[in-house]
Design a protein around this motif. Structure first.
Motif, short mmCIF file in Angstrom:
data_model
loop_
_atom_site.label_atom_id
_atom_site.label_comp_id
_atom_site.label_asym_id
_atom_site.label_seq_id
_atom_site.Cartn_x
_atom_site.Cartn_y
_atom_site.Cartn_z
N TYR A 1 12.69 -3.07 -17.40
CA TYR A 1 11.74 -2.06 -16.95
C TYR A 1 10.84 -1.60 -18.10
CZ TYR A 1 14.23 -1.50 -12.53
OH TYR A 1 14.78 -1.72 -11.30
N GLN A 2 9.62 -1.24 -17.72
CA GLN A 2 8.68 -0.65 -18.67
C GLN A 2 9.32 0.57 -19.34
OE1 GLN A 2 4.90 0.07 -16.73
NE2 GLN A 2 3.93 0.82 -18.58
N ASN A 3 10.00 1.36 -18.53
CA ASN A 3 10.66 2.57 -19.01
C ASN A 3 12.17 2.34 -19.08
OD1 ASN A 3 11.81 5.07 -19.31
ND2 ASN A 3 10.60 6.05 -17.68
N ASP B 1 8.60 -6.20 -17.57
CA ASP B 1 7.46 -5.31 -17.35
C ASP B 1 7.16 -4.53 -18.64
OD1 ASP B 1 5.45 -3.79 -16.33
OD2 ASP B 1 6.65 -2.76 -14.82
N GLU B 2 6.12 -4.94 -19.34
CA GLU B 2 5.69 -4.23 -20.56
C GLU B 2 6.87 -4.00 -21.51
OE1 GLU B 2 2.47 -3.37 -20.97
OE2 GLU B 2 1.65 -3.11 -18.95
N VAL B 3 7.62 -5.06 -21.80
CA VAL B 3 8.81 -4.90 -22.65
C VAL B 3 8.50 -4.29 -24.00
CG1 VAL B 3 10.92 -6.23 -22.54
CG2 VAL B 3 8.73 -7.42 -22.62
N GLN C 1 0.84 -1.20 0.00
CA GLN C 1 0.00 0.00 0.00
C GLN C 1 0.87 1.24 0.00
OE1 GLN C 1 -1.84 -1.06 3.93
NE2 GLN C 1 -1.52 1.11 4.39
N PHE C 2 0.42 2.25 -0.71
CA PHE C 2 1.08 3.56 -0.68
C PHE C 2 0.21 4.45 0.20
CE2 PHE C 2 2.41 1.73 -4.76
CZ PHE C 2 3.79 1.84 -4.64
N GLY C 3 0.71 4.81 1.36
CA GLY C 3 -0.07 5.58 2.33
C GLY C 3 -0.32 4.74 3.58
N GLY D 1 -3.68 -7.07 -16.83
CA GLY D 1 -4.65 -6.28 -16.06
C GLY D 1 -4.61 -4.85 -16.53
N GLU D 2 -5.67 -4.12 -16.23
CA GLU D 2 -5.78 -2.75 -16.73
C GLU D 2 -4.75 -1.84 -16.07
OE1 GLU D 2 -9.78 -1.62 -15.70
OE2 GLU D 2 -9.24 -1.24 -13.60
N SER D 3 -4.61 -0.66 -16.62
CA SER D 3 -3.68 0.33 -16.08
C SER D 3 -4.04 0.63 -14.63
CB SER D 3 -3.78 1.60 -16.92
OG SER D 3 -2.86 2.54 -16.45
N GLY D 4 -3.04 0.58 -13.75
CA GLY D 4 -3.28 0.87 -12.34
C GLY D 4 -3.66 -0.34 -11.51
N SER D 5 -3.66 -1.53 -12.11
CA SER D 5 -4.09 -2.72 -11.37
C SER D 5 -2.99 -3.27 -10.46
CB SER D 5 -4.58 -3.80 -12.34
OG SER D 5 -3.59 -4.12 -13.29
N GLY D 6 -1.79 -2.70 -10.53
CA GLY D 6 -0.74 -3.09 -9.58
C GLY D 6 0.36 -3.96 -10.16
N LYS D 7 0.40 -4.12 -11.47
CA LYS D 7 1.36 -5.02 -12.10
C LYS D 7 2.81 -4.54 -11.89
CE LYS D 7 -0.38 -4.37 -16.23
NZ LYS D 7 -1.30 -3.25 -15.92
N SER D 8 3.07 -3.27 -12.20
CA SER D 8 4.44 -2.76 -12.05
C SER D 8 4.85 -2.72 -10.58
CB SER D 8 4.57 -1.36 -12.65
OG SER D 8 4.46 -1.42 -14.05
N THR D 9 3.91 -2.40 -9.71
CA THR D 9 4.21 -2.38 -8.28
C THR D 9 4.64 -3.76 -7.82
OG1 THR D 9 2.59 -0.62 -7.95
CG2 THR D 9 3.28 -1.84 -5.99
N LEU D 10 3.93 -4.77 -8.29
CA LEU D 10 4.28 -6.15 -7.95
C LEU D 10 5.71 -6.47 -8.40
CD1 LEU D 10 3.43 -8.99 -6.99
CD2 LEU D 10 2.46 -9.38 -9.27
N THR E 1 -4.82 6.76 0.50
CA THR E 1 -3.99 5.55 0.40
C THR E 1 -4.39 4.73 -0.82
OG1 THR E 1 -3.60 5.45 2.78
CG2 THR E 1 -3.44 3.36 1.58
N VAL E 2 -3.36 4.19 -1.52
CA VAL E 2 -3.61 3.27 -2.63
C VAL E 2 -3.20 1.87 -2.19
CG1 VAL E 2 -3.02 2.65 -5.01
CG2 VAL E 2 -3.14 5.07 -4.35
N TYR E 3 -4.13 0.94 -2.31
CA TYR E 3 -3.82 -0.46 -2.04
C TYR E 3 -3.43 -1.11 -3.36
CZ TYR E 3 -5.69 0.52 2.53
OH TYR E 3 -5.88 1.07 3.78
N ALA E 4 -2.14 -1.01 -3.69
CA ALA E 4 -1.68 -1.35 -5.05
C ALA E 4 -1.63 -2.86 -5.30
CB ALA E 4 -0.31 -0.73 -5.30
N CYS E 5 -1.23 -3.63 -4.27
CA CYS E 5 -1.25 -5.09 -4.39
C CYS E 5 -1.93 -5.65 -3.15
CB CYS E 5 0.17 -5.66 -4.47
SG CYS E 5 1.08 -5.14 -5.93
#
Ligand SMILES: Nc1ncnc2c1ncn2[C@@H]1O[C@H](COP(=O)(O)OP(=O)(O)OP(=O)(O)O)[C@@H](O)[C@H]1O
Ligand SMILES: [Mg+2]
Ligand SMILES: [Zn+2]
Length: 281
Positions: free
Chosen positions: A120-122, A201-203, A17-19, A64-73, A43-47
């Motif tokens: 990395y995605q970026n 991650d999103e290569v 979680q962020f927060g 999963g859609e954007s913001g679903s927590g994939k990169s955080t994982l 607070t964001v519960y990312a995973c």
């Protein structure tokens, strides 16, 4: 894939979680939550309670859609971010008996340098854009204890060759390369220590379709050749379909569905997955 072998990676109840959370959002099914975001405290519960295994030689897709927590994982698994709670075990580390998230940051660096490769995605996060391409690879080799310049030079050239970067361009900096080439340098770097586990991650996101196909083919070939285990994150089910043996579907931080990729594509159970599959047809 061999499900009778011990998993290469085993993740149990990972939460991030962020927060800090508040008295509202800490209750289950709180009305203060919009998806996984608390409108009261922000607070964001990312995973949320993410659990899965990755078996030897397997490609595990995460969609999963954007913001679903994939990169955080992925960040948590590479120790870029501390988890809020949860456990992870790697067969190659202490025989799978030690929770990686409980280890010191020094130990985590060791695990990351020796046992995990990440794309990395970026590419700005994965590469030093001003270093030479081979220098980027050498950096990872040095982090894992490499000292012999000649040996590293040879290994770096081999790797660049494997990802189809002409060896005569090895001294060039990635900032001069195309997006597809940058991702291929990241892949070479990630593979350099022959890790048992590769996190992608999103290569291919943001690349032209023809370049995408080329990078995906490359990954497929390397995976086949090296029999490495891969966690492949993408919001694009088409990419997942092409590469993943098994797939997890994430929504709002949770794994809502998992199974063989073919099964998920043919017979999705969750309404969100059904929608995702239909948009592919
Ligand atoms: N450092 C951070 N601080 C606060 N919130 C964050 C941070 N990193 C991620 N988040 C939030 O966590 C949630 C999950 O983000 P994440 O990047 O993991 O999603 P994603 O599934 O990778 O999305 P995408 O497909 O767009 O890449 C988002 O709501 C995001 O805003
Ligand atoms: Mg992402
Ligand atoms: Zn809250």
């Amino acid at each position: 894939m061999n499900q009778f072998e011990k998993p290469v990676l085993s993740v149990k109840n990972l939460n991030k979680q962020f927060g800090k959370g508040c008295s509202h959002c800490r209750q289950a099914d709180s009305p203060s939550l919009i998806k996984n975001y608390c409108r009261v405290c922000g607070t964001v519960y990312a995973c949320r309670e993410v659990s899965f295994d990755v078996f030897p030689g397997e490609v595990l897709g995460i969609v999963g859609e954007s913001g679903s927590g994939k990169s955080t994982l992925m960040q948590c698994l590479y120790f870029d971010q501390p988890v809020s709670s949860g456990e992870a075990y790697m067969n190659s580390y202490e025989n799978g008996h030690q929770n990686l998230f409980g280890e010191s940051s020094q130990q985590q660096r060791y695990i990351r340098n020796h046992m995990i490769g990440k794309v990395y995605q970026n590419p700005l996060l994965g590469l030093k854009m001003d270093f030479s391409s081979i220098g980027n690879i050498a950096e990872k080799l040095i982090a894992a204890g490499g000292t012999n310049v000649g040996v590293m030079e040879e290994r770096g050239s081999d790797l660049l060759n494997q990802v189809n970067i002409p060896v005569h361009r090895r001294k060039e900096a990635p900032k001069n390369f195309s997006g597809g080439m940058q991702q291929r340098v990241q892949i070479a770097k990630a593979l350099s220590n022959k890790p048992p586990l590769l996190l992608l991650d999103e290569v291919t996101t943001g690349l032209d379709l023809s370049v995408q196909a080329n990078v995906l083919d490359l990954i497929k070939g390397l995976q086949h050749e090296l029999q490495i285990s891969i966690v492949l994150v993408s919001h694009d089910l088409g990419v997942i379909r092409m590469l993943a043996d098994r797939t997890l579907v994430m929504l709002e931080g949770r794994v809502i569905e998992q199974g063989l990729t073919d099964q998920i594509l043919e017979d999705p159970q969750h309404a969100y997955t059904q929608q995702l599959v239909h948009s592919l047809l």
